[in-house]
Design an enzyme around this catalytic site. Structure first.
Site, short mmCIF file in Angstrom:
data_model
loop_
_atom_site.label_atom_id
_atom_site.label_comp_id
_atom_site.label_asym_id
_atom_site.label_seq_id
_atom_site.Cartn_x
_atom_site.Cartn_y
_atom_site.Cartn_z
N HIS A 87 -51.50 -38.03 68.94
CA HIS A 87 -51.36 -36.88 68.81
C HIS A 87 -50.36 -36.36 67.89
CE1 HIS A 87 -49.01 -35.62 72.39
NE2 HIS A 87 -48.58 -34.74 71.56
N ASN A 215 -56.77 -32.10 78.50
CA ASN A 215 -55.45 -31.88 77.90
C ASN A 215 -54.59 -31.17 79.04
OD1 ASN A 215 -53.18 -31.78 76.11
ND2 ASN A 215 -54.03 -30.13 74.94
N ASP A 224 -53.14 -42.32 74.44
CA ASP A 224 -52.72 -41.36 73.37
C ASP A 224 -51.40 -42.25 72.79
OD1 ASP A 224 -51.54 -39.41 71.85
OD2 ASP A 224 -51.66 -37.76 73.40
N ASN A 330 -53.77 -26.75 72.04
CA ASN A 330 -52.60 -27.24 72.87
C ASN A 330 -51.76 -26.03 73.31
OD1 ASN A 330 -51.29 -29.70 73.89
ND2 ASN A 330 -49.66 -29.07 72.30
N ASN A 656 -41.11 -34.18 73.73
CA ASN A 656 -40.93 -35.34 74.46
C ASN A 656 -42.29 -36.09 74.40
OD1 ASN A 656 -38.90 -34.20 76.90
ND2 ASN A 656 -38.46 -35.94 75.98
N SER A 657 -43.37 -35.81 73.63
CA SER A 657 -44.42 -36.55 73.40
C SER A 657 -43.88 -37.75 72.63
CB SER A 657 -45.15 -35.65 72.57
OG SER A 657 -46.15 -35.31 73.74
N PHE A 673 -46.99 -38.63 77.19
CA PHE A 673 -47.58 -37.60 76.26
C PHE A 673 -47.82 -36.35 76.70
CE2 PHE A 673 -52.03 -37.91 77.67
CZ PHE A 673 -51.93 -39.15 78.67
N1 ASP Z 1 -47.77 -32.76 74.87
C1 ASP Z 1 -46.41 -32.53 74.53
C2 ASP Z 1 -45.94 -32.82 73.22
O1 ASP Z 1 -46.61 -32.78 72.32
C3 ASP Z 1 -45.57 -32.81 75.73
C4 ASP Z 1 -45.34 -32.02 76.81
O2 ASP Z 1 -45.26 -30.81 76.46
O3 ASP Z 1 -45.29 -32.36 77.89
O4 ASP Z 1 -44.62 -33.18 73.08
#
Ligand code: ASP
Length: 722
Positions: A87, A215, A224, A330, A656-657, A673
């Site tokens: 992503h 998600n 991912d 998201n 942190n992704s 992710f």
């Molecule tokens: N999916 C988030 C990101 O794109 C990661 C998270 O929010 O835990 O950083």
């Protein structure tokens, strides 16, 4: 020992001082690199030392960590190979895809280095150094200063530090990060690499398996991940994309350990968490809970629906929408998780109770009362005003972002005004150092433009704007509606604006970028005309926001001081996009009565979940390989299957992704992710009982890349034999 605030001036508190005397528990915590030396890493199960993690005078793991596409990533080979999330590479894959070469759907593998495709608009950021600059930013800023002046002074000083640092270190970029509002500021120096390419991307049915349905959820079966590569000029220096560029040699790359980890093992993450809000007050949280997040979640839902409908008949149109829909969805689901979490934990009330206790503590001591007594009521007043003005302020922000034409027209018009000022006095987006970034996002808006979408999304916001209460009206919208029936007037405006747009391609955009505001007006582009009509309202809003920021920055600093006086627990700054460490263990949890979540999912789980209907489709070959039990060396010994995703109790957030998840020795064993639905609330309140983050297991990364994808050259480059 805390440096005391004297004479009601805001003291510039060196960052470390906030932690002295505080007992650091590692459970909650995104530790800035300046704090690593204070942690007992051994007690937490790690076999690396603080200087293995970060070493300003040598090479350390931090040198392998990058920021890429708004996410984190890690170098995993001596030739600049980067592992991050699918992503996070998504925008680049979308930009490289056409209806004929749909890499988003089919995946992408460059069989040779020459075939690696440019990741348009992507950069890779590497942290070089950091330094506390709180005193330079804050010295002499008196408490009684006008809040707008104060906010501007902080901004100006910050920009000056950045300019000075960049002049002294050509080619580097400097950024000043606010660690504690109005209190602690740290200068970071970064290298930016500008030629980034795609190497291996799994098909979307793997990289996004489960889609929006899964998600923010556990159990999870999403692969991912994606591989990219950073290139530099033949002199080894950062350079824009050019065929002759060569792979970048990182100072350090992570060793990939194909054996992974097991339940209970110590793991840690180094990465760039974006934002948390744990040091804000209940006033902020109530505004988020009651006003802003519901507004955004509902608006995103309607925008997604519009784009999905308009893209349903053509893959070409859908491709223009893909990244935007993904981003909106998201955020929408994240906010819904947070709204639920805030209510479940009764968090607003809990924060109010904490604040009442703090107020009582302060009021009990005349000296504290004189200094801090008015802090919470003052913050409360700022949010009362914010809530009152929210209907028009929220619509205004969304209005500009809803239409790609309007976004670009506004950037052109505002940019033309800002560029008449000296560089340091401009809004940051229009400073010379940011012009390449600005241009790239304007190009992106041109590429993704689809007239019916622009029409529908802006139309919806204009109708909302036309319905605003009398004391919050937007003059530029009133000028369209002219007191008549809003619907038809808005339709007429949109018809003529779309028919008569002038800045519609790269050439007209380039030409418009060098024009003065007057020359832009003479183009007769209705979008620029509308941007110009909106400009005074946005300016006024910007000034209001600066005044609020100035007030809050002073009050928030005092609030943190007051809290520090009262409690002796660990006190770490909120996440702010700077490098952090978080550590913990691979662990499941119980999200509800009688429900237990185990920490690993498996390849068989992918097959079980595959219904053949989106988002649960899987490539036939993946199902075949799974049925054959073709796991190679990538099976989890106890599970007898390839582990797909895993849970751990680290403290992470958005940004942190793509972070490498490392074992006790600092070897990469997964890629972070996501978080569980319960853990979306992390941004306000982390808890060992429900905060779990989700990573893709390295064994699935390697199995998909090698066994499924046949990209053995990628495995070989990481020293892995399948
Ligand atoms: N999916 C988030 C990101 O794109 C990661 C998270 O929010 O835990 O950083």
């Amino acid at each position: 020992m805390l440096i005391r605030v004297r004479n009601l001036l805001i003291a510039a508190v060196p960052f470390a001082a906030l932690l002295l005397g505080a007992s650091l528990t590692a459970d909650e915590g995104m530790y800035p690199i300046s704090e690593l030396g204070r942690l007992d890493l051994r007690a937490k199960g790690l076999q690396v030392s603080a200087s293995d993690l970060y070493n300003p005078n040598g090479v350390s793991l931090v040198d392998a960590i990058v920021q890429v596409g708004g996410c984190t990533g890690a170098f995993v080979s001596p030739d600049g190979l980067i592992l991050t999330n699918h992503h996070c590479a998504f925008g680049a894959v979308q930009a490289a895809s056409t209806a004929q070469h749909d890499y988003l759907t089919d995946g992408f593998f460059a069989a040779t280095r020459e075939g690696e495709l440019p990741a348009r608009g992507y950069t890779v950021r590497i942290t070089e150094s950091y330094r506390d600059v709180s005193s330079t930013v804050l010295d002499g800023l008196a408490d009684e200063m006008d809040p707008t002046e104060r906010a501007r002074a902080i901004e100006q000083r910050t920009k000056a530090i950045v300019a000075e640092t960049e002049a002294a270190q050509p080619g580097k970029r400097a950024e000043v990060a606010e660690m504690f509002a109005g209190k602690t500021y740290v200068l970071f120096v970064y290298t930016y690499l500008r030629d980034i390419r795609l190497v291996y991307v799994p098909p979307r049915a793997i990289g996004e398996f489960g889609g929006e349905n899964d998600n923010w959820m556990w159990p999870r079966h999403t692969g991912d991940f994606s591989f990219m590569r950073a290139y530099v000029g033949s002199d080894g220096k950062p350079a824009p994309h050019a065929p002759a560029n060569v792979p970048y040699t990182p100072r350090r790359f992570l060793k990939v350990n194909p054996d992974g980890v097991k339940e209970g093992d110590a793991v840690f993450v180094l990465g760039y968490p974006g934002r948390t809000y744990r040091h804000r007050t209940s006033h902020y949280l109530a505004y988020e809970r009651l006003v802003r997040m519901p507004f955004v979640a509902d608006l995103n839902a309607s925008q997604i629906e519009t784009m999905e409908t308009l893209g349903a008949s053509s893959r070409e149109i859908a491709l223009k929408h893909d990244a935007r829909i993904k981003g909106l969805a998201n955020v929408m689901k994240n906010y819904r998780g947070k709204l639920r979490g805030i209510d479940r934990l009764d968090l607003v009330k809990r924060w109010q109770q904490d604040e009442a206790a703090l107020q009582a503590f302060v009021d009990a001591d005349p000296e504290l009362k004189a200094r801090y007594g008015e802090v919470l009521p003052g913050i409360g007043r700022v949010y009362q005003e914010t809530v009152r003005q929210a209907p028009s302020e929220l619509v205004l922000g969304a209005l500009r972002a809803s239409s790609l034409r309007l976004t670009n027209a506004y950037r052109l018009y505002e940019g033309a005004i800002e560029r008449q000022k000296p560089d340091l006095q401009r809004e940051a987006a229009y400073m010379d150092r940011n012009s390449a970034q600005l241009l790239e996002s304007m190009r992106q808006a041109l590429r993704d433009f689809h007239a019916p979408t622009d029409r529908a999304l802006l139309g919806e916001l204009l109708r909302r704007a036309a319905a605003l209460p009398q004391d919050q009206r937007i003059p530029a919208v009133d000028a369209i509606v002219k007191g008549g029936d809003a619907g038809p007037a808005i339709d007429r405006f949109l018809d003529q604006a779309l028919a008569n747009a002038k800045v519609t391609d790269e050439a007209s955009l380039q030409a418009a970028l060098s024009k003065s505001p007057e020359a832009l007006e003479q183009l007769g582009d209705p979008w620029i005309g509308f941007a110009r009509a909106l400009y005074p309202t946005f300016r006024a809003l910007r000034e209001t926001q600066q005044r609020r920021e100035g007030t809050l920055s002073r009050l928030q600093a005092l609030y943190v001081d007051a809290k520090q006086r009262r409690q002796s627990a660990a006190f770490l700054p909120d996440a702010n996009g700077t490098l952090r460490l978080t550590l913990g263990r691979v662990r499941g949890y119980s999200p509800a009565d009688a429900v237990v979540h185990l920490p690993f999912t498996t390849l068989h789980g992918v097959v079980d979940k595959t219904t053949g209907t989106e988002p649960f489709t899987s490539p036939a070959r993946l199902v075949e390989l799974a049925r054959e039990g073709a796991y190679g060396r990538f099976a989890h010994p106890a599970l007898g299957d390839v582990p797909v995703a895993m849970l751990y109790d680290l403290d992470t957030t958005g940004g942190n992704s793509g972070s490498p998840v490392m074992n006790a020795r600092g070897e990469l064993i997964g890629v972070n992710f996501d978080r569980t639905f319960d853990a979306t609330i992390n941004d306000y309140a982390w808890s060992e009982s429900y905060s779990r983050s989700i990573g893709v297991d390295v064994r699935y990364v390697l199995w998909v890349t090698g066994t499924f994808g046949g990209a053995t050259r990628v495995l070989q480059e990481m020293g892995i034999t399948p």
